[in-house]
Motif scaffolding. Structure first.
Motif, PDB file in Angstrom:
ATOM      1  N   ALA A  26       0.744  -1.285  -0.007  1.00  0.00           N
ATOM      2  CA  ALA A  26      -0.172  -0.047  -0.112  1.00  0.00           C
ATOM      3  C   ALA A  26       0.776   1.162  -0.080  1.00  0.00           C
ATOM      4  O   ALA A  26       1.867   1.351   0.786  1.00  0.00           O
ATOM      5  CB  ALA A  26      -0.799   0.147   1.138  1.00  0.00           C
ATOM      6  N   PRO A  27       0.576   2.109  -0.758  1.00  0.00           N
ATOM      7  CA  PRO A  27       1.377   3.498  -0.786  1.00  0.00           C
ATOM      8  C   PRO A  27       0.885   4.357   0.334  1.00  0.00           C
ATOM      9  O   PRO A  27       0.048   3.929   0.916  1.00  0.00           O
ATOM     10  CB  PRO A  27       0.826   4.057  -2.190  1.00  0.00           C
ATOM     11  CG  PRO A  27       0.166   3.286  -2.825  1.00  0.00           C
ATOM     12  CD  PRO A  27      -0.481   2.279  -2.115  1.00  0.00           C
ATOM     13  N   ASP A  28       1.632   5.489   0.719  1.00  0.00           N
ATOM     14  CA  ASP A  28       1.297   6.262   1.715  1.00  0.00           C
ATOM     15  C   ASP A  28      -0.174   6.859   1.457  1.00  0.00           C
ATOM     16  O   ASP A  28      -0.499   7.150   0.515  1.00  0.00           O
ATOM     17  CB  ASP A  28       2.257   7.391   2.073  1.00  0.00           C
ATOM     18  CG  ASP A  28       3.839   6.839   2.449  1.00  0.00           C
ATOM     19  OD1 ASP A  28       3.821   5.746   3.161  1.00  0.00           O
ATOM     20  OD2 ASP A  28       4.658   7.448   1.806  1.00  0.00           O
ATOM     21  N   LYS A  29      -0.894   6.795   2.550  1.00  0.00           N
ATOM     22  CA  LYS A  29      -2.279   7.601   2.522  1.00  0.00           C
ATOM     23  C   LYS A  29      -2.356   8.875   2.133  1.00  0.00           C
ATOM     24  O   LYS A  29      -3.076   9.404   1.610  1.00  0.00           O
ATOM     25  CB  LYS A  29      -2.940   7.296   3.694  1.00  0.00           C
ATOM     26  CG  LYS A  29      -3.320   5.725   4.130  1.00  0.00           C
ATOM     27  CD  LYS A  29      -4.330   5.666   5.563  1.00  0.00           C
ATOM     28  CE  LYS A  29      -4.361   4.350   5.598  1.00  0.00           C
ATOM     29  NZ  LYS A  29      -5.321   3.998   7.103  1.00  0.00           N
ATOM     30  N   THR A  30      -1.225   9.841   2.610  1.00  0.00           N
ATOM     31  CA  THR A  30      -1.270  11.196   2.081  1.00  0.00           C
ATOM     32  C   THR A  30       0.022  11.461   1.720  1.00  0.00           C
ATOM     33  O   THR A  30       0.879  10.785   1.779  1.00  0.00           O
ATOM     34  CB  THR A  30      -1.410  12.046   3.362  1.00  0.00           C
ATOM     35  OG1 THR A  30      -0.242  11.509   4.340  1.00  0.00           O
ATOM     36  CG2 THR A  30      -2.649  11.719   4.215  1.00  0.00           C
ATOM     37  N   ASN A  44      -3.560  10.837  -0.832  1.00  0.00           N
ATOM     38  CA  ASN A  44      -2.823  10.104  -1.905  1.00  0.00           C
ATOM     39  C   ASN A  44      -3.569   9.561  -2.948  1.00  0.00           C
ATOM     40  O   ASN A  44      -4.160   8.607  -2.671  1.00  0.00           O
ATOM     41  CB  ASN A  44      -1.596   9.363  -1.491  1.00  0.00           C
ATOM     42  CG  ASN A  44      -0.892   9.104  -2.692  1.00  0.00           C
ATOM     43  OD1 ASN A  44      -0.729   9.201  -3.776  1.00  0.00           O
ATOM     44  ND2 ASN A  44       0.338   8.171  -1.990  1.00  0.00           N
ATOM     45  N   TYR A  47      -2.746   5.669  -3.337  1.00  0.00           N
ATOM     46  CA  TYR A  47      -3.441   5.141  -2.327  1.00  0.00           C
ATOM     47  C   TYR A  47      -4.871   4.824  -2.483  1.00  0.00           C
ATOM     48  O   TYR A  47      -5.323   3.550  -2.346  1.00  0.00           O
ATOM     49  CB  TYR A  47      -3.339   5.643  -0.706  1.00  0.00           C
ATOM     50  CG  TYR A  47      -3.914   4.807   0.119  1.00  0.00           C
ATOM     51  CD1 TYR A  47      -3.309   3.628   0.767  1.00  0.00           C
ATOM     52  CD2 TYR A  47      -5.231   5.008   0.741  1.00  0.00           C
ATOM     53  CE1 TYR A  47      -3.669   3.073   1.774  1.00  0.00           C
ATOM     54  CE2 TYR A  47      -5.935   4.292   1.700  1.00  0.00           C
ATOM     55  CZ  TYR A  47      -5.392   3.285   2.352  1.00  0.00           C
ATOM     56  OH  TYR A  47      -5.600   2.373   3.103  1.00  0.00           O
ATOM     57  N   HIS A  48      -5.468   5.550  -3.051  1.00  0.00           N
ATOM     58  CA  HIS A  48      -7.158   5.395  -3.167  1.00  0.00           C
ATOM     59  C   HIS A  48      -7.095   4.264  -4.469  1.00  0.00           C
ATOM     60  O   HIS A  48      -8.055   3.260  -4.128  1.00  0.00           O
ATOM     61  CB  HIS A  48      -7.713   6.478  -3.844  1.00  0.00           C
ATOM     62  CG  HIS A  48      -9.250   6.535  -4.171  1.00  0.00           C
ATOM     63  ND1 HIS A  48     -10.239   6.142  -3.266  1.00  0.00           N
ATOM     64  CD2 HIS A  48      -9.740   6.364  -5.138  1.00  0.00           C
ATOM     65  CE1 HIS A  48     -11.196   5.906  -3.717  1.00  0.00           C
ATOM     66  NE2 HIS A  48     -11.233   6.148  -5.247  1.00  0.00           N
ATOM     67  N   TRP A  50      -4.994   2.068  -5.084  1.00  0.00           N
ATOM     68  CA  TRP A  50      -4.428   0.558  -4.327  1.00  0.00           C
ATOM     69  C   TRP A  50      -5.684   0.105  -3.526  1.00  0.00           C
ATOM     70  O   TRP A  50      -5.997  -1.114  -3.858  1.00  0.00           O
ATOM     71  CB  TRP A  50      -3.399   0.780  -3.614  1.00  0.00           C
ATOM     72  CG  TRP A  50      -2.891  -0.447  -2.987  1.00  0.00           C
ATOM     73  CD1 TRP A  50      -1.992  -1.426  -3.391  1.00  0.00           C
ATOM     74  CD2 TRP A  50      -3.348  -0.772  -1.769  1.00  0.00           C
ATOM     75  NE1 TRP A  50      -1.934  -2.262  -2.408  1.00  0.00           N
ATOM     76  CE2 TRP A  50      -2.578  -2.155  -1.346  1.00  0.00           C
ATOM     77  CE3 TRP A  50      -4.236  -0.068  -0.492  1.00  0.00           C
ATOM     78  CZ2 TRP A  50      -2.786  -2.801  -0.181  1.00  0.00           C
ATOM     79  CZ3 TRP A  50      -4.502  -0.947   0.701  1.00  0.00           C
ATOM     80  CH2 TRP A  50      -3.702  -2.221   0.839  1.00  0.00           C
ATOM     81  N   TRP A  51      -6.132   1.003  -2.691  1.00  0.00           N
ATOM     82  CA  TRP A  51      -7.383   0.229  -1.973  1.00  0.00           C
ATOM     83  C   TRP A  51      -8.442  -0.202  -2.575  1.00  0.00           C
ATOM     84  O   TRP A  51      -8.711  -1.325  -2.237  1.00  0.00           O
ATOM     85  CB  TRP A  51      -7.749   1.457  -0.926  1.00  0.00           C
ATOM     86  CG  TRP A  51      -8.692   1.020   0.031  1.00  0.00           C
ATOM     87  CD1 TRP A  51      -8.490   0.410   1.276  1.00  0.00           C
ATOM     88  CD2 TRP A  51     -10.028   1.065   0.150  1.00  0.00           C
ATOM     89  NE1 TRP A  51      -9.372  -0.031   2.115  1.00  0.00           N
ATOM     90  CE2 TRP A  51     -10.764   0.642   1.255  1.00  0.00           C
ATOM     91  CE3 TRP A  51     -10.784   1.721  -0.794  1.00  0.00           C
ATOM     92  CZ2 TRP A  51     -11.919   0.415   1.759  1.00  0.00           C
ATOM     93  CZ3 TRP A  51     -12.332   1.340  -0.707  1.00  0.00           C
ATOM     94  CH2 TRP A  51     -12.917   0.800   0.563  1.00  0.00           C
ATOM     95  N   ASP A  54      -7.266  -3.476  -4.101  1.00  0.00           N
ATOM     96  CA  ASP A  54      -7.186  -4.347  -2.904  1.00  0.00           C
ATOM     97  C   ASP A  54      -8.838  -5.009  -2.565  1.00  0.00           C
ATOM     98  O   ASP A  54      -9.000  -6.073  -2.419  1.00  0.00           O
ATOM     99  CB  ASP A  54      -6.528  -3.912  -2.046  1.00  0.00           C
ATOM    100  CG  ASP A  54      -6.521  -4.908  -0.722  1.00  0.00           C
ATOM    101  OD1 ASP A  54      -5.360  -5.667  -0.950  1.00  0.00           O
ATOM    102  OD2 ASP A  54      -7.177  -4.921   0.319  1.00  0.00           O
ATOM    103  N   THR A  78      -7.649  -6.022   4.595  1.00  0.00           N
ATOM    104  CA  THR A  78      -7.120  -6.282   3.337  1.00  0.00           C
ATOM    105  C   THR A  78      -6.989  -7.676   2.695  1.00  0.00           C
ATOM    106  O   THR A  78      -7.277  -8.727   3.367  1.00  0.00           O
ATOM    107  CB  THR A  78      -5.572  -5.912   3.274  1.00  0.00           C
ATOM    108  OG1 THR A  78      -4.930  -6.831   3.944  1.00  0.00           O
ATOM    109  CG2 THR A  78      -5.631  -4.549   3.944  1.00  0.00           C
TER     110      THR A  78
END
Length: 206
Positions: A26-30, A44, A47-48, A50-51, A54, A78
Motif C-alpha cells: 500500500a502506498p502512503d495514505k497522504t 494520496n 493509495y485510493h 490501491w485500496w 485491493d 485487506t
C-alpha cells in the motif's frame, strides 16, 4: 488446498497476485503538498487506487469461498489479511491430511484388485498430496506401489534395482500392466494339457 491453488493461479494470471502476498504494498495514505510554511498534506490518489483494487481482489476471494468460511474472514481489512488468515486456518488441517494420505500410500495393498485399479488408487493419493502442497517424486510413488503389489511382482522390482536410470511413472504403469497380462496368458496356458484336451474332444464314440 485446492481452493488456494486455483485462486492463486487465477489472480496471478490477472497480475494481481501481489495483493495476496503483500508485494503490491500500500502506498502512503497522504502526500506532501507545497513547500515551506505553505506545506500541507493531501490524500494520496495512488493509495485510493490501491485500496479500491485491493478491495476488489478481497471480494473475489470471499465470494469464491464457502459462506461459513467467508463469514469468519469478512472483518479482515485487506486481501493479504484474508490470505494469511486462510493459511493459518487450514495449514494444520492440510498437514494432518498429508500425513494421513502418506500413511495410505505406505499401507495400501493390491490384494484382490487388478494392477490397474490398484495403481489408479495410488496415483490418486499422490495427486491429492500434490494439491495439498506436498508432491512426491515418481520414484517414491513407484517404491510404494511395488511394496503393495506383493511378491508376484518381485521380478519387476529386481529389474528396476539393476537399472540406475529413473523410470517415469507412465512407463512403470505400462510395464506393470504388460507384466500382469503376461501372467494371465501363462496361467491360461498352464491350465491346458493334451490329456485334458483329449477328454474334451472324446465323446460316446471316442
Amino acid at each position: 488446498m485446492l481452493w488456494g491453488g486455483i485462486a492463486g493461479t487465477v489472480l496471478a494470471g490477472a497480475n494481481l497476485h501481489g495483493y495476496l502476498d503483500g508485494t503490491m504494498a500500500a502506498p502512503d495514505k497522504t502526500i506532501a503538498v507545497g513547500t515551506g510554511d505553505a506545506a500541507t498534506t493531501a490524500a494520496n490518489p495512488a493509495y485510493h487506487h490501491w485500496w479500491t483494487q485491493d478491495q476488489k481482489v478481497k471480494g473475489l476471494l470471499l465470494t469464491s469461498m464457502e459462506e461459513d468460511i467467508a463469514c469468519q474472514l469478512i472483518s479482515c481489512e485487506t486481501t493479504q489479511a484474508v490470505w494469511t488468515a486462510v493459511g493459518a486456518m487450514y495449514g494444520a488441517q492440510s498437514r494432518a491430511n498429508v500425513r494421513h494420505i502418506r500413511r495410505q500410500l505406505q499401507t495400501l495393498r493390491k490384494e484382490e484388485m487388478s494392477a490397474a485399479e490398484y495403481m489408479h488408487k495410488m496415483k490418486a493419493l499422490a495427486d491429492t498430496m500434490a494439491v495439498a502442497g506436498s508432491p512426491i517424486r515418481d520414484d517414491e510413488l513407484i517404491d510404494h506401489i511395488l511394496t503393495g503389489l506383493g511378491s508376484a511382482y518381485n521380478s519387476i522390482a529386481a529389474s528396476l534395482g539393476v537399472s540406475n536410470a529413473p523410470m517415469p511413472y507412465s512407463s512403470f504403469y505400462s510395464l506393470v500392466l504388460s507384466f500382469e497380462a503376461l501372467q494371465a496368458q501363462e496361467s491360461a496356458s498352464e491350465g491346458w494339457t493334451p490329456s485334458a484336451n483329449a477328454v474334451t474332444r472324446s465323446g460316446p464314440y471316442g
